[in-house]
Design an enzyme around this catalytic site. Structure first.
Site, PDB file in Angstrom:
ATOM      1  N   LYS A 191       7.400   5.493  17.094  1.00  0.00           N
ATOM      2  CA  LYS A 191       8.561   4.608  17.083  1.00  0.00           C
ATOM      3  C   LYS A 191       9.754   5.203  17.833  1.00  0.00           C
ATOM      4  O   LYS A 191      10.451   4.503  18.575  1.00  0.00           O
ATOM      5  CB  LYS A 191       8.949   4.264  15.643  1.00  0.00           C
ATOM      6  N   ARG A 202      -6.074   0.883   3.903  1.00  0.00           N
ATOM      7  CA  ARG A 202      -4.933   1.415   3.163  1.00  0.00           C
ATOM      8  C   ARG A 202      -4.538   0.488   2.016  1.00  0.00           C
ATOM      9  O   ARG A 202      -4.107   0.957   0.957  1.00  0.00           O
ATOM     10  CB  ARG A 202      -3.763   1.688   4.102  1.00  0.00           C
ATOM     11  N   GLN A 222       1.912   5.130   1.204  1.00  0.00           N
ATOM     12  CA  GLN A 222       2.179   5.659   2.548  1.00  0.00           C
ATOM     13  C   GLN A 222       0.876   5.898   3.307  1.00  0.00           C
ATOM     14  O   GLN A 222      -0.072   6.483   2.786  1.00  0.00           O
ATOM     15  CB  GLN A 222       2.947   6.976   2.446  1.00  0.00           C
ATOM     16  N   GLU A 253      -1.311  -6.750   7.729  1.00  0.00           N
ATOM     17  CA  GLU A 253       0.028  -6.475   8.238  1.00  0.00           C
ATOM     18  C   GLU A 253       0.296  -7.302   9.495  1.00  0.00           C
ATOM     19  O   GLU A 253      -0.639  -7.805  10.135  1.00  0.00           O
ATOM     20  CB  GLU A 253       0.150  -4.970   8.551  1.00  0.00           C
ATOM     21  N   ARG A 254       1.535  -7.463   9.822  1.00  0.00           N
ATOM     22  CA  ARG A 254       1.920  -8.059  11.106  1.00  0.00           C
ATOM     23  C   ARG A 254       1.269  -7.279  12.243  1.00  0.00           C
ATOM     24  O   ARG A 254       1.176  -6.050  12.202  1.00  0.00           O
ATOM     25  CB  ARG A 254       3.440  -7.986  11.224  1.00  0.00           C
ATOM     26  N   HIS A 255       0.771  -7.995  13.268  1.00  0.00           N
ATOM     27  CA  HIS A 255       0.164  -7.324  14.417  1.00  0.00           C
ATOM     28  C   HIS A 255       1.270  -6.907  15.386  1.00  0.00           C
ATOM     29  O   HIS A 255       2.027  -7.744  15.875  1.00  0.00           O
ATOM     30  CB  HIS A 255      -0.839  -8.249  15.125  1.00  0.00           C
ATOM     31  N   HIS A 297       0.781  -5.550   2.711  1.00  0.00           N
ATOM     32  CA  HIS A 297       1.553  -4.731   3.643  1.00  0.00           C
ATOM     33  C   HIS A 297       3.008  -5.189   3.693  1.00  0.00           C
ATOM     34  O   HIS A 297       3.354  -6.269   3.201  1.00  0.00           O
ATOM     35  CB  HIS A 297       0.917  -4.820   5.028  1.00  0.00           C
ATOM     36  N   GLY A 298       3.841  -4.369   4.319  1.00  0.00           N
ATOM     37  CA  GLY A 298       5.267  -4.653   4.347  1.00  0.00           C
ATOM     38  C   GLY A 298       5.606  -6.051   4.802  1.00  0.00           C
ATOM     39  O   GLY A 298       6.398  -6.754   4.167  1.00  0.00           O
ATOM     40  N   ASN A 311       2.308   5.889   8.824  1.00  0.00           N
ATOM     41  CA  ASN A 311       3.672   5.865   8.287  1.00  0.00           C
ATOM     42  C   ASN A 311       4.260   7.270   8.367  1.00  0.00           C
ATOM     43  O   ASN A 311       5.410   7.459   8.793  1.00  0.00           O
ATOM     44  CB  ASN A 311       3.696   5.424   6.820  1.00  0.00           C
ATOM     45  N   HIS A 349       0.826  -1.204   0.000  1.00  0.00           N
ATOM     46  CA  HIS A 349       0.000   0.000   0.000  1.00  0.00           C
ATOM     47  C   HIS A 349       0.864   1.259   0.000  1.00  0.00           C
ATOM     48  O   HIS A 349       2.023   1.256   0.438  1.00  0.00           O
ATOM     49  CB  HIS A 349      -0.926   0.004   1.218  1.00  0.00           C
ATOM     50  N   ARG A 396      11.260  -5.373  16.109  1.00  0.00           N
ATOM     51  CA  ARG A 396      10.966  -5.040  14.720  1.00  0.00           C
ATOM     52  C   ARG A 396      11.659  -5.961  13.730  1.00  0.00           C
ATOM     53  O   ARG A 396      11.106  -6.266  12.676  1.00  0.00           O
ATOM     54  CB  ARG A 396      11.376  -3.584  14.414  1.00  0.00           C
TER      55      ARG A 396
END
Length: 243
Positions: A98, A60, A11, A87-89, A182-183, A15, A9, A114
């Site tokens: 962050k 997204r 940004q 995405e990863r939870h 997602h990433g 993000n 997706h 991470r």
């Protein structure tokens, strides 16, 4: 020959704010909308014509797919949505900044959460608004399948069955597929497709709004060629299996 496009997706608003997002349903930023439209333009220029598409249940990714398919004039193709492509939870980190998290817990600990393959962050409380059990879109998902936190390893364990049972059979039929996700869910697919090791996969970064286009053999199982379509924003790819 079938093709597969993996599309992260554009940004998102979080993000942009440097916050952990995960399963929180955050919208695209203005830049993210532009990136999503660019995905469609890049794929159209490459002659990509998907027969069907898959996407997570987070807006997204959904909006990115919609804008991409609009750019391809293929909004009519079948689209399947699945939480398994989420995405990863990020567990109790969801919503946190962050940099502030690094200051509180230390840079090394945050790096482990991470970037390690199998160490998840602290779990989110069951009564927290960001726990998936409190989100109606997961009402039909067995409670034991809903994560309170995930490592990449756990993300892979939920993505792989969906890949094997739902997506791969269509590639084996010779269909061309788009996946907007997602990433980390895309990182899981890259690990499967390129047969990447546990340590090496953590160094792979799928850029936002830059489709990874993969040419497959007629059986849909062997990669013949893979490239990011926006060369200026491309990230290094692992070697092809057997290369």
């Amino acid at each position: 020959m079938p093709q597969l496009a993996l599309i992260r997706h554009g940004q998102s608003e979080w993000n942009l704010e440097n916050r952990f997002t995960g399963w929180v349903d955050v919208d695209l930023s203005e830049k993210g909308i532009t990136e999503a439209r660019r995905s469609g333009e890049l794929l159209a220029k490459a002659g990509f014509k998907p027969d069907r598409a898959y996407v997570s249940v987070l807006k997204r990714a959904i909006k990115t797919l919609d804008l991409t398919l609009d750019g391809l004039d293929r909004m009519w193709i079948p689209v399947e949505k699945s939480w398994r492509l989420n995405e990863r939870h990020y567990g109790a980190l969801a919503g946190l900044n962050k940099e502030e998290t690094r200051q509180k817990h230390g840079a090394e600990q945050v790096k482990i959460w991470r970037r390690s393959f199998d160490t998840p962050p602290p779990p989110i409380a069951e009564d927290h608004e960001y726990h998936p059990a409190n989100d109606e879109r997961y009402a039909n998902v067995p409670r034991e399948n809903l994560p309170a936190a995930e490592s990449l390893k756990l993300t892979l364990e939920r993505v792989e069955p969906y890949w094997t049972s739902e997506i791969l059979p269509h590639l084996k039929k010779g269909e061309t597929i788009a996946v907007a996700a997602h990433g980390n869910s895309l990182r899981a697919l890259v690990k499967l497709l390129f047969q990447v090791g546990d340590a090496e996969i953590m160094e792979i970064e799928v850029p936002t709004g830059n489709p990874l286009l993969i040419d497959l053999d007629k059986d849909g199982t062997t990669i013949l060629k893979a490239r990011y379509l926006d060369e200026e924003r491309a990230q290094p790819l692992p070697p092809l299996p057997g290369a």
